[in-house]
Design an enzyme around this catalytic site. Structure first.
Site, mmCIF file in Angstrom:
data_model
loop_
_atom_site.group_PDB
_atom_site.id
_atom_site.type_symbol
_atom_site.label_atom_id
_atom_site.label_comp_id
_atom_site.label_asym_id
_atom_site.label_seq_id
_atom_site.Cartn_x
_atom_site.Cartn_y
_atom_site.Cartn_z
ATOM 1 N N ARG A 21 0.827 -1.210 0.000
ATOM 2 C CA ARG A 21 0.000 0.000 0.000
ATOM 3 C C ARG A 21 0.855 1.251 0.000
ATOM 4 O O ARG A 21 1.847 1.332 0.714
ATOM 5 C CB ARG A 21 -0.896 0.030 1.232
ATOM 6 C CG ARG A 21 -1.927 -1.075 1.225
ATOM 7 C CD ARG A 21 -2.646 -1.137 2.552
ATOM 8 N NE ARG A 21 -3.374 -2.398 2.640
ATOM 9 C CZ ARG A 21 -4.643 -2.514 2.995
ATOM 10 N NH1 ARG A 21 -5.332 -1.442 3.312
ATOM 11 N NH2 ARG A 21 -5.222 -3.683 3.032
ATOM 12 N N SER A 136 -21.287 -14.409 14.775
ATOM 13 C CA SER A 136 -20.678 -13.233 14.159
ATOM 14 C C SER A 136 -20.922 -13.238 12.649
ATOM 15 O O SER A 136 -20.733 -14.268 11.984
ATOM 16 C CB SER A 136 -19.164 -13.277 14.460
ATOM 17 O OG SER A 136 -18.492 -12.192 13.887
ATOM 18 N N SER A 187 -19.168 -1.282 5.349
ATOM 19 C CA SER A 187 -18.532 -0.112 4.754
ATOM 20 C C SER A 187 -17.992 -0.320 3.355
ATOM 21 O O SER A 187 -17.721 0.646 2.658
ATOM 22 C CB SER A 187 -17.394 0.366 5.647
ATOM 23 O OG SER A 187 -16.327 -0.542 5.597
ATOM 24 N N HIS A 215 -20.304 3.151 10.668
ATOM 25 C CA HIS A 215 -20.535 3.867 9.400
ATOM 26 C C HIS A 215 -21.935 4.449 9.320
ATOM 27 O O HIS A 215 -22.425 4.750 8.223
ATOM 28 C CB HIS A 215 -20.243 2.942 8.217
ATOM 29 C CG HIS A 215 -18.791 2.593 8.149
ATOM 30 N ND1 HIS A 215 -17.834 3.429 7.587
ATOM 31 C CD2 HIS A 215 -18.106 1.541 8.656
ATOM 32 C CE1 HIS A 215 -16.642 2.891 7.725
ATOM 33 N NE2 HIS A 215 -16.777 1.738 8.367
ATOM 34 N N THR A 243 -18.101 5.185 16.416
ATOM 35 C CA THR A 243 -16.819 5.897 16.360
ATOM 36 C C THR A 243 -17.065 7.393 16.444
ATOM 37 O O THR A 243 -18.115 7.886 16.029
ATOM 38 C CB THR A 243 -16.053 5.566 15.062
ATOM 39 O OG1 THR A 243 -14.782 6.230 15.107
ATOM 40 C CG2 THR A 243 -16.766 6.048 13.808
ATOM 41 N N LYS A 246 -15.309 9.295 12.372
ATOM 42 C CA LYS A 246 -15.773 9.363 10.979
ATOM 43 C C LYS A 246 -16.786 10.504 10.866
ATOM 44 O O LYS A 246 -16.377 11.655 10.770
ATOM 45 C CB LYS A 246 -16.289 7.991 10.540
ATOM 46 C CG LYS A 246 -15.177 6.922 10.642
ATOM 47 C CD LYS A 246 -15.555 5.603 10.034
ATOM 48 C CE LYS A 246 -14.627 4.470 10.450
ATOM 49 N NZ LYS A 246 -13.280 4.533 9.892
ATOM 50 N N THR A 275 -4.663 2.026 29.079
ATOM 51 C CA THR A 275 -4.197 2.962 28.052
ATOM 52 C C THR A 275 -4.627 4.380 28.395
ATOM 53 O O THR A 275 -5.681 4.594 29.014
ATOM 54 C CB THR A 275 -4.712 2.528 26.655
ATOM 55 O OG1 THR A 275 -4.080 3.337 25.659
ATOM 56 C CG2 THR A 275 -6.210 2.667 26.512
ATOM 57 N N THR A 276 -3.791 5.326 28.004
ATOM 58 C CA THR A 276 -4.086 6.734 28.289
ATOM 59 C C THR A 276 -5.400 7.149 27.632
ATOM 60 O O THR A 276 -5.674 6.789 26.486
ATOM 61 C CB THR A 276 -2.914 7.594 27.760
ATOM 62 O OG1 THR A 276 -1.748 7.245 28.506
ATOM 63 C CG2 THR A 276 -3.182 9.077 27.913
ATOM 64 N N THR A 361 -8.760 -5.991 2.126
ATOM 65 C CA THR A 361 -9.928 -5.227 2.597
ATOM 66 C C THR A 361 -11.195 -5.739 1.924
ATOM 67 O O THR A 361 -12.260 -5.782 2.526
ATOM 68 C CB THR A 361 -9.717 -3.721 2.303
ATOM 69 O OG1 THR A 361 -8.449 -3.342 2.835
ATOM 70 C CG2 THR A 361 -10.787 -2.866 2.925
HETATM 71 N N1 PLP Z 1 -15.884 -0.792 12.840
HETATM 72 C C1 PLP Z 1 -15.955 -0.705 11.509
HETATM 73 C C2 PLP Z 1 -17.081 -1.383 10.808
HETATM 74 C C3 PLP Z 1 -15.002 0.032 10.786
HETATM 75 O O1 PLP Z 1 -15.075 0.111 9.450
HETATM 76 C C4 PLP Z 1 -13.954 0.672 11.493
HETATM 77 C C5 PLP Z 1 -12.891 1.477 10.829
HETATM 78 O O2 PLP Z 1 -12.802 1.765 9.742
HETATM 79 C C6 PLP Z 1 -13.915 0.540 12.875
HETATM 80 C C7 PLP Z 1 -14.880 -0.196 13.518
HETATM 81 C C8 PLP Z 1 -12.838 1.194 13.661
HETATM 82 O O3 PLP Z 1 -13.190 2.511 13.969
HETATM 83 P P1 PLP Z 1 -12.042 3.600 14.204
HETATM 84 O O4 PLP Z 1 -11.595 4.054 12.859
HETATM 85 O O5 PLP Z 1 -12.696 4.657 15.044
HETATM 86 O O6 PLP Z 1 -10.956 2.899 14.957
#
Ligand code: PLP
Length: 408
Positions: A21, A136, A187, A215, A243, A246, A275-276, A361
């Site tokens: 990449r 899952s 996504s 997403h 998240t 995004k 973690t911080t 991906t």
């Molecule tokens: N969940 C999905 C479906 C995602 O596509 C992504 C990231 O692209 C994440 C979680 C991770 O989120 P973040 O980018 O906030 O770490």
């Protein structure tokens, strides 16, 4: 021992498989999104970004920038350590209240990214349920897969969005505890899961539900709570994950759930404890963004309008777009090298940035350009994108024809 050799040969393998990449050096310009500057090898050049996950342009919203800058001025930069050591910064407490309210849950818990929310959230929740079987979706994001793996629990993978398969697995599991983990918007294909039908099955077979709305948050539902908000299903989902990086335009992730679930994850999750914490300025900016998108539907409406116009323009030009019901517009290429070549030509000749999406991906043979129109991609930008893609498709001899892959 040739330690360096291990790494160079690992990189050589990626190159041989056409999976190496390359990231463009891009400088975003606040106030001018989706315009940006590409630091090309021969110097800086203006470009238009068409693949950002800052889906609504909130990363440049004046309230969000002001919240970040003001908070940094008043509270300084870092969080000062983990929450275990340094306590809760006040902006994180307020952000969690904002998120719990967004999803109509008793509590929310913030992590340093959406990735960590899934990884440590799913693994901790599942581990705390004795004898848990995790069900899952086959196309779940890597962060969810890692969460499932790290839980150490037994797992069963159901075919993507396949309710019959899920039911078969649920039935076969008997009355042991079960956790269904799935996403709302996937996504890469831009498709949406049947949330109510999943919840019907969960209720029928006594399973708990965990939904990734990464997403969708900010973009769907009357207050931006995601697809479950739009469908009136938030109350049926046990854990909603999202998240802040995004559509909310900042950084961080979270789960929203009952007080007991959030408190248990806070108390047991290594990815939370060790973690911080997010810096206060980041938390304040995220809260400003969430607050804004609860009140304002203008960004959502603008995005949906521009997405529809982009899809129309690309389809009218005969480009092979994968039909989707969301803001994600994949244009199928079906070959890794052609995908990279198309992306390179778009950038170098047309000043349009769309990152190629290749294996792992997406599966081999489904390589694509993934376009994410925002409310700020205007008619001129759409016309320029369409003309550029037609030129690139012509020069590279790529096949035209709408929905080529979708029909397969
Ligand atoms: N969940 C999905 C479906 C995602 O596509 C992504 C990231 O692209 C994440 C979680 C991770 O989120 P973040 O980018 O906030 O770490």
């Amino acid at each position: 021992m040739d330690y360096q050799g291990f790494f160079t040969s690992a990189l050589d393998r990626l190159r041989a498989e056409r999976r190496y990449r390359v990231f463009a050096d891009i400088e975003r310009v606040a106030g001018r999104f989706p315009q940006a500057i590409w630091h090309a090898p021969d110097g800086p050049r203006p470009i238009t970004v068409w693949c950002s996950n800052d889906y609504l342009g909130m990363g440049q919203h004046p309230d969000v920038i002001a919240a970040m800058a003001d908070t940094a001025q008043r509270l300084g930069t870092g969080a000062g350590g983990t929450r275990n050591i340094s306590g809760n910064s006040h902006p994180i407490v307020r952000l969690e209240a904002e998120l719990a309210d967004l999803h109509a849950k008793e509590a929310a818990l913030v992590f340093t990214s959406g990735y960590i929310s899934n990884q440590t959230g799913i693994s901790t929740i599942a581990r705390l349920i004795p004898g848990c079987l995790i069900l899952s979706d086959a196309l779940n994001h890597n962060s969810m897969i890692e969460g499932v793996r790290q839980s150490g629990c037994e797992k069963a993978i159901f075919r993507h969005n396949d309710l019959d398969h899920l039911e078969e697995l649920l039935r076969g599991a008997g009355d042991r505890p079960k956790l269904i983990v799935f996403e709302s918007v996937y996504s890469m294909d831009g498709d949406v899961s049947p949330i109510h039908a999943m919840c019907d099955l969960a209720e029928r077979y006594g399973a708990m539900t965990y939904l990734d709305e990464v997403h969708a948050v900010g973009m769907y539902g009357p207050r931006g709570g995601g697809i479950a908000d739009r469908e009136g299903a938030m109350g049926r989902i046990d854990v909603i994950e999202g998240t802040l990086g995004k559509a909310f335009g900042v950084l961080g992730g979270y789960i929203a759930a009952s007080r007991a679930v959030a408190d248990a994850v806070r108390s047991y999750a290594p990815g939370f404890i060790f973690t911080t914490a997010l810096p206060p300025a980041v938390a304040a900016a995220a809260a400003a963004s969430v607050r804004h998108l609860k009140r304002s539907g203008a960004e959502r409406e603008g995005q949906q309008r521009q997405v529809a116009r982009t899809k129309e323009a690309l389809a009218a030009a005969g480009l092979p777009i994968l039909p989707t019901e969301t803001h994600i517009v994949p244009i199928m290429v079906g070959d890794a090298e052609a995908c990279k070549a198309a992306s390179d030509r778009l950038l170098e000749k047309h000043g349009i940035y769309i990152q190629p999406i290749n294996y792992p991906t997406v599966p081999r043979g489904t390589e694509r350009l993934r376009i994410t129109p925002s409310p700020l991609h205007d008619e001129t930008a759409i016309a320029e994108l369409t003309a550029a893609l037609v030129e690139v498709w012509g020069v590279l001899g790529l096949p035209l024809g709408r929905g080529r892959m979708a029909a397969e």
